[in-house]
Write a protein that holds these residues in place. Structure first.
Motif, PDB file in Angstrom:
ATOM      1  N   PRO A 130      31.908  43.760  23.201  1.00 42.87           N
ATOM      2  CA  PRO A 130      31.433  42.911  23.915  1.00 42.87           C
ATOM      3  C   PRO A 130      30.361  43.337  25.119  1.00 42.87           C
ATOM      4  CG  PRO A 130      33.617  43.640  24.331  1.00 42.87           C
ATOM      5  CD  PRO A 130      33.217  44.314  23.117  1.00 42.87           C
ATOM      6  N   ALA A 131      29.331  42.558  25.333  1.00 42.36           N
ATOM      7  CA  ALA A 131      28.527  42.701  26.280  1.00 42.36           C
ATOM      8  C   ALA A 131      29.247  42.957  27.659  1.00 42.36           C
ATOM      9  CB  ALA A 131      27.352  41.941  26.248  1.00 42.36           C
ATOM     10  N   VAL A 132      28.823  43.680  28.523  1.00 44.31           N
ATOM     11  CA  VAL A 132      29.415  43.543  29.832  1.00 44.31           C
ATOM     12  C   VAL A 132      28.503  43.105  30.868  1.00 44.31           C
ATOM     13  CG1 VAL A 132      30.188  45.116  31.989  1.00 44.31           C
ATOM     14  CG2 VAL A 132      30.506  45.782  29.359  1.00 44.31           C
ATOM     15  N   TYR A 133      28.992  42.151  31.533  1.00 43.96           N
ATOM     16  CA  TYR A 133      27.886  41.366  32.427  1.00 43.96           C
ATOM     17  C   TYR A 133      28.036  41.795  33.904  1.00 43.96           C
ATOM     18  CZ  TYR A 133      26.972  38.404  28.476  1.00 43.96           C
ATOM     19  OH  TYR A 133      26.452  37.925  27.230  1.00 43.96           O
ATOM     20  N   ALA A 134      29.347  42.180  34.270  1.00 47.85           N
ATOM     21  CA  ALA A 134      29.642  42.580  35.629  1.00 47.85           C
ATOM     22  C   ALA A 134      30.973  43.241  35.770  1.00 47.85           C
ATOM     23  CB  ALA A 134      29.756  41.410  36.450  1.00 47.85           C
ATOM     24  N   VAL A 135      31.111  44.326  36.566  1.00 47.42           N
ATOM     25  CA  VAL A 135      32.324  45.044  36.758  1.00 47.42           C
ATOM     26  C   VAL A 135      32.324  45.601  38.143  1.00 47.42           C
ATOM     27  CG1 VAL A 135      31.086  47.368  35.967  1.00 47.42           C
ATOM     28  CG2 VAL A 135      33.648  46.842  35.723  1.00 47.42           C
ATOM     29  N   ASP A 136      33.568  45.576  38.835  1.00 47.09           N
ATOM     30  CA  ASP A 136      33.839  45.900  40.165  1.00 47.09           C
ATOM     31  C   ASP A 136      35.133  46.437  40.295  1.00 47.09           C
ATOM     32  OD1 ASP A 136      33.880  46.990  42.592  1.00 47.09           O
ATOM     33  OD2 ASP A 136      33.185  44.861  43.458  1.00 47.09           O
ATOM     34  N   ALA A 137      35.403  47.800  40.456  1.00 48.56           N
ATOM     35  CA  ALA A 137      36.706  48.240  40.493  1.00 48.56           C
ATOM     36  C   ALA A 137      36.925  48.759  42.093  1.00 48.56           C
ATOM     37  CB  ALA A 137      37.054  49.432  39.526  1.00 48.56           C
ATOM     38  N   THR A 138      36.248  48.445  42.789  1.00 47.97           N
ATOM     39  CA  THR A 138      36.177  49.057  44.286  1.00 47.97           C
ATOM     40  C   THR A 138      37.104  48.218  45.075  1.00 47.97           C
ATOM     41  OG1 THR A 138      34.395  47.458  45.292  1.00 47.97           O
ATOM     42  CG2 THR A 138      33.819  49.623  44.326  1.00 47.97           C
ATOM     43  N   ARG A 139      37.279  47.095  44.773  1.00 54.26           N
ATOM     44  CA  ARG A 139      38.563  46.292  45.562  1.00 54.26           C
ATOM     45  C   ARG A 139      37.941  45.985  47.036  1.00 54.26           C
ATOM     46  NH1 ARG A 139      41.137  48.550  41.641  1.00 54.26           N
ATOM     47  NH2 ARG A 139      43.165  47.672  40.627  1.00 54.26           N
ATOM     48  N   LYS A 140      36.696  45.882  47.064  1.00 54.79           N
ATOM     49  CA  LYS A 140      36.028  45.591  48.379  1.00 54.79           C
ATOM     50  C   LYS A 140      35.966  44.108  48.529  1.00 54.79           C
ATOM     51  CE  LYS A 140      33.555  50.167  49.066  1.00 54.79           C
ATOM     52  NZ  LYS A 140      32.045  50.910  49.055  1.00 54.79           N
ATOM     53  N   GLU A 141      35.628  43.414  47.647  1.00 53.79           N
ATOM     54  CA  GLU A 141      35.248  41.873  47.449  1.00 53.79           C
ATOM     55  C   GLU A 141      36.544  41.166  47.395  1.00 53.79           C
ATOM     56  OE1 GLU A 141      32.315  40.003  44.854  1.00 53.79           O
ATOM     57  OE2 GLU A 141      32.081  41.943  44.049  1.00 53.79           O
ATOM     58  N   VAL A 142      37.513  41.775  46.419  1.00 54.54           N
ATOM     59  CA  VAL A 142      38.709  41.159  46.200  1.00 54.54           C
ATOM     60  C   VAL A 142      39.709  42.258  45.799  1.00 54.54           C
ATOM     61  CG1 VAL A 142      37.639  38.899  45.017  1.00 54.54           C
ATOM     62  CG2 VAL A 142      37.857  41.095  43.608  1.00 54.54           C
ATOM     63  N   PRO A 143      41.048  41.976  46.105  1.00 53.37           N
ATOM     64  CA  PRO A 143      42.094  42.717  46.034  1.00 53.37           C
ATOM     65  C   PRO A 143      42.566  43.254  44.509  1.00 53.37           C
ATOM     66  CG  PRO A 143      43.065  40.881  46.407  1.00 53.37           C
ATOM     67  CD  PRO A 143      41.617  40.497  46.311  1.00 53.37           C
ATOM     68  N   PHE A 144      41.489  43.197  43.432  1.00 53.73           N
ATOM     69  CA  PHE A 144      41.623  43.711  42.315  1.00 53.73           C
ATOM     70  C   PHE A 144      40.522  44.031  41.427  1.00 53.73           C
ATOM     71  CE2 PHE A 144      41.694  38.814  42.485  1.00 53.73           C
ATOM     72  CZ  PHE A 144      40.436  38.805  41.681  1.00 53.73           C
ATOM     73  N   ALA A 145      40.522  44.889  40.466  1.00 59.54           N
ATOM     74  CA  ALA A 145      39.388  45.334  39.743  1.00 59.54           C
ATOM     75  C   ALA A 145      39.199  44.131  38.574  1.00 59.54           C
ATOM     76  CB  ALA A 145      39.557  46.606  39.145  1.00 59.54           C
ATOM     77  N   TYR A 146      37.720  44.028  38.424  1.00 60.21           N
ATOM     78  CA  TYR A 146      37.606  42.824  37.351  1.00 60.21           C
ATOM     79  C   TYR A 146      36.363  43.294  36.410  1.00 60.21           C
ATOM     80  CZ  TYR A 146      33.708  41.188  40.348  1.00 60.21           C
ATOM     81  OH  TYR A 146      32.772  41.348  41.305  1.00 60.21           O
ATOM     82  N   GLN A 147      36.109  42.608  35.266  1.00 54.85           N
ATOM     83  CA  GLN A 147      35.112  42.871  34.370  1.00 54.85           C
ATOM     84  C   GLN A 147      35.008  41.494  33.969  1.00 54.85           C
ATOM     85  OE1 GLN A 147      36.651  44.709  31.094  1.00 54.85           O
ATOM     86  NE2 GLN A 147      36.341  46.852  32.060  1.00 54.85           N
ATOM     87  N   VAL A 148      33.517  40.970  34.025  1.00 51.05           N
ATOM     88  CA  VAL A 148      32.932  39.850  33.166  1.00 51.05           C
ATOM     89  C   VAL A 148      32.348  40.186  32.011  1.00 51.05           C
ATOM     90  CG1 VAL A 148      31.379  37.800  33.325  1.00 51.05           C
ATOM     91  CG2 VAL A 148      32.593  38.831  35.376  1.00 51.05           C
ATOM     92  N   LEU A 149      32.894  39.692  30.758  1.00 52.63           N
ATOM     93  CA  LEU A 149      32.591  40.266  29.478  1.00 52.63           C
ATOM     94  C   LEU A 149      31.994  39.165  28.394  1.00 52.63           C
ATOM     95  CD1 LEU A 149      35.536  42.454  28.787  1.00 52.63           C
ATOM     96  CD2 LEU A 149      33.388  43.191  29.609  1.00 52.63           C
ATOM     97  N   GLU A 150      31.268  39.495  27.762  1.00 52.95           N
ATOM     98  CA  GLU A 150      30.860  38.321  26.660  1.00 52.95           C
ATOM     99  C   GLU A 150      31.905  37.697  25.941  1.00 52.95           C
ATOM    100  OE1 GLU A 150      28.369  38.511  22.394  1.00 52.95           O
ATOM    101  OE2 GLU A 150      28.743  40.254  23.510  1.00 52.95           O
ATOM    102  N   TYR A 151      32.184  36.746  25.781  1.00 51.59           N
ATOM    103  CA  TYR A 151      33.370  35.864  25.100  1.00 51.59           C
ATOM    104  C   TYR A 151      33.055  35.902  23.573  1.00 51.59           C
ATOM    105  CZ  TYR A 151      36.412  32.219  23.471  1.00 51.59           C
ATOM    106  OH  TYR A 151      37.470  31.636  22.957  1.00 51.59           O
TER     107      TYR A 151
END
Length: 365
Positions: A106-127
């Motif tokens: 899957p293509a990766v559109y966004a990822v953030d594991a720093t937890r600065k924005e939100v209290p969890f890590a996340y990935q936005v991937l191709e469906y």
């Protein structure tokens, strides 16, 4: 506080809160709270707040969602475990690199594991609207020999990705220098990390006897010269049909790289043998050999890694009560039970030991 994976051989059994998402399905936040925190992240990505959010029904140890705006769908994965694990950024980098090699992913559109924005890590991937291959296998509609051959081809392709060091990759170095590097200086140290701890756990839980554990340890010590490798390659480390999306004769994506490491080229090949027959393993090897030759000392290294991986899987299966499950559980075949999974697990550990003693061949799997 983020957990460095320096002390982790395999995340699902070595994380500080092992079996956190495997046994109790415990969550640190209610789903409504997670969705409320997730929505601003999605607005930033889609440019609109008119976004439908539906559960993704993932089987792994992450929260998953399918989100949609103007007929565009994305797959969202969240890591909200108490350790603050930041490996999602490593996984996103690996997905990008294998896709560049032409490996289905899957293509990766966004990822953030720093937890600065939100209290969890996340990935936005191709469906990707395909079932996992294990579902097709359990239904009897998967052309397993053909798919196994294609798995072997792709394993050989992703082994072209080399890195310094061994074991899990270092997320902080990825952020600072943009490169993948294993957290351990030599492969033996990584391979034997938590080795005795895993065996002691299985003895404590009466899955192995003390004498069986001692024999296994002696056998690995006798063969540890095969752990002297000078260069690590990319290893998926959780290669199984449920981590591959596709159709009856096609692979559409290799997914769930959240245990990926720099390691031995026989490791992923041995993982197929954790679940399937020698015939299937040979089909994988035939596909592999269309891209590159098998590694030197293939058989002893293969048996050594099959043994290590089966001990890890036994720890997870015992610790998360998998042997109490029924055939609707993804690991258990149609018409089988947790008891049959337990028998299979013990037999496969025994077969790996006999293989290291030159008393079994691949056809005996």
């Amino acid at each position: 506080m983020m957990t460095n994976r320096q002390s982790i051989y395999y995340w699902k059994c070595d994380r500080p809160s092992a079996f956190f998402a495997l046994k109790d399905q415990e969550e640190t936040m209610e789903s409504s709270m997670v969705e409320a925190l997730l929505r601003p992240v999605l607005v930033k990505h889609f440019g609109s707040n008119v976004i439908a959010i539906q559960p993704g029904n993932g089987q792994g140890n992450h929260l998953t969602y399918v989100v949609e705006y103007n007929a565009v769908k994305r797959f969202i994965r969240l890591e909200n475990g108490p350790e603050g694990d930041d490996f999602m950024e490593i996984e996103a980098r690996v997905l990008t690199e294998i896709k560049a090699l032409g490996i289905p992913s899957p293509a990766v559109y966004a990822v953030d594991a720093t937890r600065k924005e939100v209290p969890f890590a996340y990935q936005v991937l191709e469906y990707l609207n395909y079932p996992d291959l294990n579902k097709l296998y359990k239904e009897g509609s998967l052309n397993l020999p053909l798919v196994a051959w294609k798995i072997g081809q792709n394993v050989a392709k992703w082994q072209a990705i080399k890195s310094e060091g061994f074991g899990p990759f270092d997320p902080s170095l990825l952020r600072k220098e943009g490169r993948l590097m294993g957290l351990h200086q030599n492969y033996r140290d990584y391979f034997l990390l938590n080795w005795k701890k895993h065996l002691d756990f299985l003895v404590l839980k009466k899955f192995l006897t003390a004498s069986e554990s001692a024999e296994i340890q002696q056998l690995v010590t006798k063969n540890d010269a095969y752990l002297e490798i000078g260069q690590g390659c990319l290893v998926h480390k959780d290669l199984a049909l449920w981590n591959i999306l596709g159709e009856s004769e096609e692979i559409k994506a290799f997914i769930d790289w959240d245990d990926t490491i720099s390691g031995d080229p026989t490791d992923d090949l041995s993982l197929i043998a954790c679940f399937h027959s020698g015939e299937v393993v040979n089909a994988v090897l035939e596909g592999y050999k269309t891209v590159k030759e098998l590694p030197a000392d293939f058989l002893p290294r293969f048996w050594l890694h099959l043994l290590r991986n089966m001990i890890v899987k036994a720890v997870i299966r015992v610790g998360a009560d998998y042997f109490d499950r029924q055939s609707d559980f993804f690991l258990i075949g149609s018409g089988s039970t947790g008891a049959s999974l337990k028998t299979f697990t013990r037999q496969r550990i025994k077969t790996a030991c006999l293989g290291l003693e030159n008393k079994r061949q691949l056809k005996d799997l």
